[in-house]
Design a protein around this motif. Structure first.
Motif, mmCIF file in Angstrom:
data_model
loop_
_atom_site.group_PDB
_atom_site.id
_atom_site.type_symbol
_atom_site.label_atom_id
_atom_site.label_comp_id
_atom_site.label_asym_id
_atom_site.label_seq_id
_atom_site.Cartn_x
_atom_site.Cartn_y
_atom_site.Cartn_z
ATOM 1 N N ALA A 139 0.783 -1.164 -0.154
ATOM 2 C CA ALA A 139 0.069 0.056 0.025
ATOM 3 C C ALA A 139 0.835 1.233 -0.198
ATOM 4 O O ALA A 139 2.017 1.092 0.396
ATOM 5 C CB ALA A 139 -0.878 0.005 1.321
ATOM 6 N N ARG A 140 0.327 2.113 -0.797
ATOM 7 C CA ARG A 140 1.026 3.510 -0.744
ATOM 8 C C ARG A 140 0.226 4.460 0.077
ATOM 9 O O ARG A 140 -0.941 4.870 -0.333
ATOM 10 C CB ARG A 140 1.339 3.944 -2.160
ATOM 11 C CG ARG A 140 1.886 5.569 -2.138
ATOM 12 C CD ARG A 140 2.077 5.876 -3.485
ATOM 13 N NE ARG A 140 3.239 5.476 -3.788
ATOM 14 C CZ ARG A 140 3.756 5.896 -5.182
ATOM 15 N NH1 ARG A 140 3.488 6.883 -5.842
ATOM 16 N NH2 ARG A 140 4.952 5.317 -5.559
ATOM 17 N N LEU A 141 0.795 5.330 1.246
ATOM 18 C CA LEU A 141 0.182 6.093 2.028
ATOM 19 C C LEU A 141 0.374 7.537 1.502
ATOM 20 O O LEU A 141 1.625 7.779 1.476
ATOM 21 C CB LEU A 141 0.528 5.795 3.565
ATOM 22 C CG LEU A 141 -0.018 4.452 3.888
ATOM 23 C CD1 LEU A 141 0.319 4.113 5.307
ATOM 24 C CD2 LEU A 141 -1.590 4.166 3.846
ATOM 25 N N ALA A 142 -0.396 8.452 1.442
ATOM 26 C CA ALA A 142 -0.346 9.834 1.147
ATOM 27 C C ALA A 142 -0.037 10.525 2.645
ATOM 28 O O ALA A 142 -0.241 10.044 3.877
ATOM 29 C CB ALA A 142 -1.515 10.395 0.635
ATOM 30 N N VAL A 143 0.938 11.380 2.705
ATOM 31 C CA VAL A 143 1.635 11.876 3.797
ATOM 32 C C VAL A 143 1.373 13.625 3.637
ATOM 33 O O VAL A 143 1.839 14.064 2.541
ATOM 34 C CB VAL A 143 2.913 11.608 4.233
ATOM 35 C CG1 VAL A 143 3.496 12.614 5.429
ATOM 36 C CG2 VAL A 143 2.872 10.149 4.575
ATOM 37 N N HIS A 197 5.652 10.593 0.748
ATOM 38 C CA HIS A 197 4.727 9.452 0.849
ATOM 39 C C HIS A 197 5.377 8.160 1.395
ATOM 40 O O HIS A 197 6.733 8.501 1.381
ATOM 41 C CB HIS A 197 4.052 9.073 -0.425
ATOM 42 C CG HIS A 197 4.730 8.439 -1.512
ATOM 43 N ND1 HIS A 197 4.993 9.377 -2.802
ATOM 44 C CD2 HIS A 197 5.410 7.404 -1.682
ATOM 45 C CE1 HIS A 197 6.006 8.604 -3.282
ATOM 46 N NE2 HIS A 197 6.066 7.484 -2.685
ATOM 47 N N VAL A 198 4.771 7.422 1.828
ATOM 48 C CA VAL A 198 5.149 5.926 2.340
ATOM 49 C C VAL A 198 4.702 4.916 1.721
ATOM 50 O O VAL A 198 3.373 4.831 1.646
ATOM 51 C CB VAL A 198 4.586 5.949 3.996
ATOM 52 C CG1 VAL A 198 5.219 4.912 4.641
ATOM 53 C CG2 VAL A 198 5.132 7.248 4.897
ATOM 54 N N GLU A 199 5.631 3.840 1.349
ATOM 55 C CA GLU A 199 5.286 2.679 0.781
ATOM 56 C C GLU A 199 5.209 1.529 2.022
ATOM 57 O O GLU A 199 6.406 1.431 2.388
ATOM 58 C CB GLU A 199 5.910 2.553 -0.592
ATOM 59 C CG GLU A 199 5.323 1.436 -1.396
ATOM 60 C CD GLU A 199 5.043 1.803 -2.775
ATOM 61 O OE1 GLU A 199 4.528 1.086 -3.548
ATOM 62 O OE2 GLU A 199 5.474 2.713 -3.125
ATOM 63 N N ILE A 209 9.532 -0.836 4.317
ATOM 64 C CA ILE A 209 9.143 0.482 4.349
ATOM 65 C C ILE A 209 9.797 1.395 3.303
ATOM 66 O O ILE A 209 11.013 1.370 3.494
ATOM 67 C CB ILE A 209 8.900 1.184 5.704
ATOM 68 C CG1 ILE A 209 7.726 0.700 6.596
ATOM 69 C CG2 ILE A 209 8.662 2.721 5.508
ATOM 70 C CD1 ILE A 209 7.817 1.105 7.984
ATOM 71 N N VAL A 210 9.208 2.029 2.446
ATOM 72 C CA VAL A 210 9.740 2.831 1.724
ATOM 73 C C VAL A 210 9.369 4.399 1.847
ATOM 74 O O VAL A 210 8.130 4.511 1.848
ATOM 75 C CB VAL A 210 9.719 2.654 0.205
ATOM 76 C CG1 VAL A 210 10.372 3.745 -0.822
ATOM 77 C CG2 VAL A 210 10.142 1.392 -0.227
ATOM 78 N N LEU A 211 10.322 5.240 2.291
ATOM 79 C CA LEU A 211 9.860 6.519 2.835
ATOM 80 C C LEU A 211 10.573 7.542 1.699
ATOM 81 O O LEU A 211 11.524 7.727 1.345
ATOM 82 C CB LEU A 211 10.626 6.815 4.297
ATOM 83 C CG LEU A 211 10.108 7.976 5.035
ATOM 84 C CD1 LEU A 211 8.762 7.637 5.398
ATOM 85 C CD2 LEU A 211 10.766 8.279 6.327
ATOM 86 N N ARG A 212 9.542 8.141 1.011
ATOM 87 C CA ARG A 212 9.990 9.160 0.005
ATOM 88 C C ARG A 212 10.024 10.523 0.709
ATOM 89 O O ARG A 212 9.266 11.001 1.597
ATOM 90 C CB ARG A 212 8.900 9.282 -0.830
ATOM 91 C CG ARG A 212 8.801 10.432 -1.930
ATOM 92 C CD ARG A 212 9.841 10.102 -3.089
ATOM 93 N NE ARG A 212 9.761 11.190 -4.060
ATOM 94 C CZ ARG A 212 11.048 11.750 -4.314
ATOM 95 N NH1 ARG A 212 12.058 11.606 -3.768
ATOM 96 N NH2 ARG A 212 10.850 12.797 -5.349
ATOM 97 N N HIS A 213 11.088 11.062 0.547
ATOM 98 C CA HIS A 213 11.339 12.699 1.066
ATOM 99 C C HIS A 213 11.830 13.685 0.268
ATOM 100 O O HIS A 213 12.501 12.956 -0.748
ATOM 101 C CB HIS A 213 12.471 12.520 2.308
ATOM 102 C CG HIS A 213 13.633 11.924 2.139
ATOM 103 N ND1 HIS A 213 14.618 12.556 1.668
ATOM 104 C CD2 HIS A 213 14.206 10.383 1.936
ATOM 105 C CE1 HIS A 213 15.695 11.674 1.403
ATOM 106 N NE2 HIS A 213 15.363 10.670 1.604
#
Length: 441
Positions: A139-143, A197-199, A209-213
């Motif tokens: 799942a990809r979660l919006a942040v 976002h977080v995957e 966990i993949v943390l997009r920054h």
């Protein structure tokens, strides 16, 4: 001065209507009729009498919302998710599982009958199902940084607003259990405003966990995230200008059959592991593979179908448009070589399947069976080319029934018969419809 005609926008009537719902469409909308016009009604089920207000009024159809419901359908169930009324992730949690599947099955049958002009009996269209909840392994979660706190979740329906979810019952339990502690960790970061976002992934190799920054993290945040990853025994990847694993670098893999397929956390994998296994098993069964078959696997990715086929067939040729996925398919072949048939010749090619040469080197005359699993845009170019070949079996897996129907029409016009259909219930509780079709000469 010229005067141009500007058509007036058709405004929905403010009149309240009372209708009886007689069907459910594949998107979870109740279907009713009034004055000869079909009306699609959100959150209404067959057998229910409802007062409605039109929200959209077209010449051929209208859409409406429920003002009052006079009775409940026996197929109405209580949604498990506390965020269901707001979140745009699911559309059908109020619908019993069997009715969800029946509505998708009916929609697929009607569409394929109309486009292929073939008489497909209901018993020719099966449903492949598994768990109705707790199935989603990715799942990809919006942040979003909002009102002094980091909001994390899915988008609200028809909105860019984020629903700050506490739980998500369609996620596998290991991912659902991470939601609250992960949000707490992210809210404690000093540079939380740069999180994109977080995957989340849960596969046989473990949690990821993949943390997009969007900007570099400060050192203290970096250390906090590593401590979080160690506490919950997961692999953590930071995705800024490039993807970097900041914990022990374990190669991610998932299992299909008894094969282990490695992948990058940014690569596409099927989100429903149970259905992926059943889908591969059914595809191989429909192809009726033997040690004499030479099979072409189009849009092969990292080998999700190719490698299981290589346990049986004489030759498997995989074709994929993305270079990195071709390399992974080749790597996965080497890693799993002891489980594949040593007599099977397997090879992979990189090719944009929307732009084909006149005589592709991989489209060999000896190929007698084809499997294809394209993206939502379908496979118009390559289907047009293979339709002229003398193939005994073609299995087409689709995530978009509209392009499946379009491409199926080409095959049937070239003399192929649609023999079997199947709804792949990859996304229970949602409107998404995945399917499989078998064509034979």
């Amino acid at each position: 001065m010229a005067n141009f005609y500007v058509p007036t926008k058709r405004q929905p009537t403010k009149q309240k209507l009372t209708v009886e719902v007689h069907a459910l469409d594949a998107f979870g909308q109740g279907v009713a009729s009034h004055s000869g016009k079909t009306i699609f009604i959100k959150n209404a089920l067959p057998g229910e009498t409802v007062d409605i207000q039109l929200t959209e009024d077209k010449k051929q159809f209208a859409k409406a919302r429920v003002l009052k419901r006079y009775n409940d359908s026996p197929e109405r169930v209580i949604p498990r998710c506390p965020h269901y009324d707001e979140c745009g992730g699911c559309q059908m949690q109020h619908v019993a599982e069997k009715l969800q599947q029946q509505s998708k099955q009916a929609a697929l049958l009607n569409l394929m009958r109309r486009e292929t002009k073939q008489d497909i009996a209901p018993e020719q269209c099966s449903v492949v199902a598994a768990s109705e909840y707790g199935y989603r392994r990715r799942a990809r979660l919006a942040v979003m940084w909002q009102k002094g706190k980091l909001q994390m979740g899915f988008r609200q329906e028809l909105s860019s607003d984020i629903i700050n979810i506490q739980t998500c019952p369609v996620l596998v339990k290991s991912l659902d259990d991470l939601l609250i502690p992960l949000r707490t960790c992210l809210n404690q970061l000093k540079s939380k405003q740069v999180i994109g976002h977080v995957e989340l992934l849960s596969v046989e190799s473990g949690l990821i966990i993949v943390l997009r920054h969007t900007q570099p993290l400060v050192e203290s945040d970096y250390l906090s995230l590593i401590q979080f990853a160690q506490k919950y025994q997961l692999s953590l990847y930071l995705h800024g200008t490039e993807l970097v694993c900041v914990t022990e670098d374990k190669t991610p893999y998932y299992q299909i059959d008894d094969l282990a397929l490695t992948f990058s956390p940014l690569d596409f994998i099927q989100v429903n592991g149970q259905i992926n296994q059943k889908m591969v098993e059914q595809a191989l069964s429909w192809l009726e593979l033997s040690s004499n078959d030479e099979v072409l696997d189009l849009f092969c990715g990292m080998g999700n179908f190719s490698l299981p086929m290589a346990k049986v067939a004489k030759q498997v040729i995989g074709v994929e448009g993305v270079d990195a996925l071709v390399e992974k398919a080749q790597t996965n072949t080497i890693l799993n070589k002891d489980l594949l048939d040593s007599a099977c010749h397997i090879e992979f090619y990189q090719q944009n399947l929307d732009e084909l040469p006149k005589h592709p080197v991989w489209l060999k005359n000896s190929i007698n069976k084809v499997l294809l699993d394209p993206a939502r845009v379908g496979a118009l170019t390559v289907v047009t080319q293979i339709a002229t070949k003398d193939l005994s079996h073609i299995v087409y897996i689709s995530c978009n029934p509209a392009t499946l129907a379009r491409d199926s029409k080409i095959l049937t016009e070239q003399g192929y018969k649609l023999v079997k259909l199947s709804v792949l219930d990859m996304f229970p509780q949602t409107k998404h419809l995945e399917s499989m079709a078998l064509f034979m000469r």
